[in-house]
Design a protein around this motif. Sequence first.
Motif, PDB file in Angstrom:
ATOM      1  N   LEU A  31       0.829  -1.209   0.000  1.00 59.07           N
ATOM      2  CA  LEU A  31       0.000   0.000   0.000  1.00 59.07           C
ATOM      3  C   LEU A  31       0.859   1.252   0.000  1.00 59.07           C
ATOM      4  N   ALA A  32       1.914   1.252   0.800  1.00 56.23           N
ATOM      5  CA  ALA A  32       2.759   2.436   0.941  1.00 56.23           C
ATOM      6  C   ALA A  32       3.513   2.765  -0.337  1.00 56.23           C
ATOM      7  N   THR A  33       3.770   1.763  -1.187  1.00 56.78           N
ATOM      8  CA  THR A  33       4.526   1.979  -2.427  1.00 56.78           C
ATOM      9  C   THR A  33       3.623   2.014  -3.652  1.00 56.78           C
ATOM     10  N   ALA A  34       2.355   2.331  -3.444  1.00 57.61           N
ATOM     11  CA  ALA A  34       1.401   2.542  -4.550  1.00 57.61           C
ATOM     12  C   ALA A  34       1.129   1.276  -5.354  1.00 57.61           C
ATOM     13  N   ILE A 160      -6.451   7.974  -9.195  1.00 57.58           N
ATOM     14  CA  ILE A 160      -7.409   8.690 -10.051  1.00 57.58           C
ATOM     15  C   ILE A 160      -8.133   9.746  -9.231  1.00 57.58           C
ATOM     16  N   ASP A 161      -8.517   9.375  -8.009  1.00 55.52           N
ATOM     17  CA  ASP A 161      -9.257  10.294  -7.134  1.00 55.52           C
ATOM     18  C   ASP A 161      -8.465  11.564  -6.825  1.00 55.52           C
ATOM     19  N   VAL A 162      -7.130  11.465  -6.781  1.00 55.17           N
ATOM     20  CA  VAL A 162      -6.329  12.645  -6.444  1.00 55.17           C
ATOM     21  C   VAL A 162      -5.708  13.287  -7.688  1.00 55.17           C
ATOM     22  N   GLY A 163      -6.201  12.920  -8.855  1.00 55.19           N
ATOM     23  CA  GLY A 163      -5.812  13.623 -10.072  1.00 55.19           C
ATOM     24  C   GLY A 163      -4.529  13.183 -10.729  1.00 55.19           C
ATOM     25  N   GLN A 168       0.993   8.998 -15.763  1.00 58.79           N
ATOM     26  CA  GLN A 168       1.764   8.964 -14.527  1.00 58.79           C
ATOM     27  C   GLN A 168       1.414   7.747 -13.668  1.00 58.79           C
ATOM     28  N   ARG A 169       0.160   7.332 -13.701  1.00 52.55           N
ATOM     29  CA  ARG A 169      -0.225   6.112 -12.979  1.00 52.55           C
ATOM     30  C   ARG A 169       0.505   4.905 -13.563  1.00 52.55           C
ATOM     31  N   ASN A 170       0.510   4.823 -14.879  1.00 54.60           N
ATOM     32  CA  ASN A 170       1.184   3.702 -15.537  1.00 54.60           C
ATOM     33  C   ASN A 170       2.682   3.719 -15.267  1.00 54.60           C
ATOM     34  N   GLU A 193       8.518  12.929 -11.469  1.00 58.42           N
ATOM     35  CA  GLU A 193       7.107  12.679 -11.750  1.00 58.42           C
ATOM     36  C   GLU A 193       6.545  11.604 -10.824  1.00 58.42           C
ATOM     37  N   LYS A 194       7.339  10.571 -10.585  1.00 60.98           N
ATOM     38  CA  LYS A 194       6.881   9.496  -9.700  1.00 60.98           C
ATOM     39  C   LYS A 194       6.723  10.004  -8.275  1.00 60.98           C
ATOM     40  N   ARG A 195       7.643  10.848  -7.839  1.00 60.51           N
ATOM     41  CA  ARG A 195       7.553  11.396  -6.482  1.00 60.51           C
ATOM     42  C   ARG A 195       6.281  12.226  -6.324  1.00 60.51           C
ATOM     43  N   GLU A 196       5.960  13.014  -7.315  1.00 59.23           N
ATOM     44  CA  GLU A 196       4.764  13.855  -7.234  1.00 59.23           C
ATOM     45  C   GLU A 196       3.508  12.996  -7.196  1.00 59.23           C
ATOM     46  N   SER A 197       3.461  11.947  -8.006  1.00 62.24           N
ATOM     47  CA  SER A 197       2.310  11.043  -7.976  1.00 62.24           C
ATOM     48  C   SER A 197       2.173  10.394  -6.611  1.00 62.24           C
ATOM     49  N   LEU A 198       3.305   9.995  -6.039  1.00 62.10           N
ATOM     50  CA  LEU A 198       3.278   9.374  -4.716  1.00 62.10           C
ATOM     51  C   LEU A 198       2.860  10.363  -3.635  1.00 62.10           C
TER      52      LEU A 198
END
Length: 231
Positions: A31-34, A160-163, A168-170, A193-198
Amino acid sequence: MSHEEVRLLWRNIGDTHRVGFVLACAIRFMLATAGQRPKQLLRATWEDYDFQRNCVTLIDRKGRQGTEKIHVVPLTGRAMAILRAVRAISGSYPWPFCSGVKGRSGASKGELMPLTLESLKNGFIRYNKALAEQATSKDKPAPEPFTARDIRRTVKNLMIDVGVNREQRNLLQSHAQSGVDVKHYDRHEHLPEKRESLRRYDALLDKILKGEETTLVDMDTYRQQKELSFS
């Protein structure tokens, strides 16, 4: 999984009968690592972790010939806290998620092994059984059981809920880096980009785990209140 199911899993998995501390940490780490692929997380060694840049390098093997694809995942403060907890137990082993158990059959018989997908599967079976027993004791129907795959799907929906957009999800869940030549691949490419998504995802996860209202996640407020361990 609903927000409440995520919160209860995080809170109660460690108290489930025959789910050890290291296995519970591995489930929380997913969970913590997406929602990274559990096989890759379990096989990652301590040497795959970069504690200067706070990230882990996972190897994704695809196809019959096992083509290797490097996938670098940033680690939040939440993920780092889990690693610190398991290090007290598995710090002398090659893998963070290792309980010291040796293989019982096949080529790995007698050899030290990290946690396996079978161990992970059994952990979810035991947790689902506990939920069913609790429901029965209250004359309620048993909840729908879930697996490690449901964590990955759930995280996708939370992003998706947080935009976090599809690209970036992929990227964060290692769907979009096909055809990469490992010899020339910059393993820290796309880390910002990954850090921002996280950051966005972890802000929502933080609210879910605290049982707070999750309609909106104010990123500016979140950054001011909680410093993530990113380098």
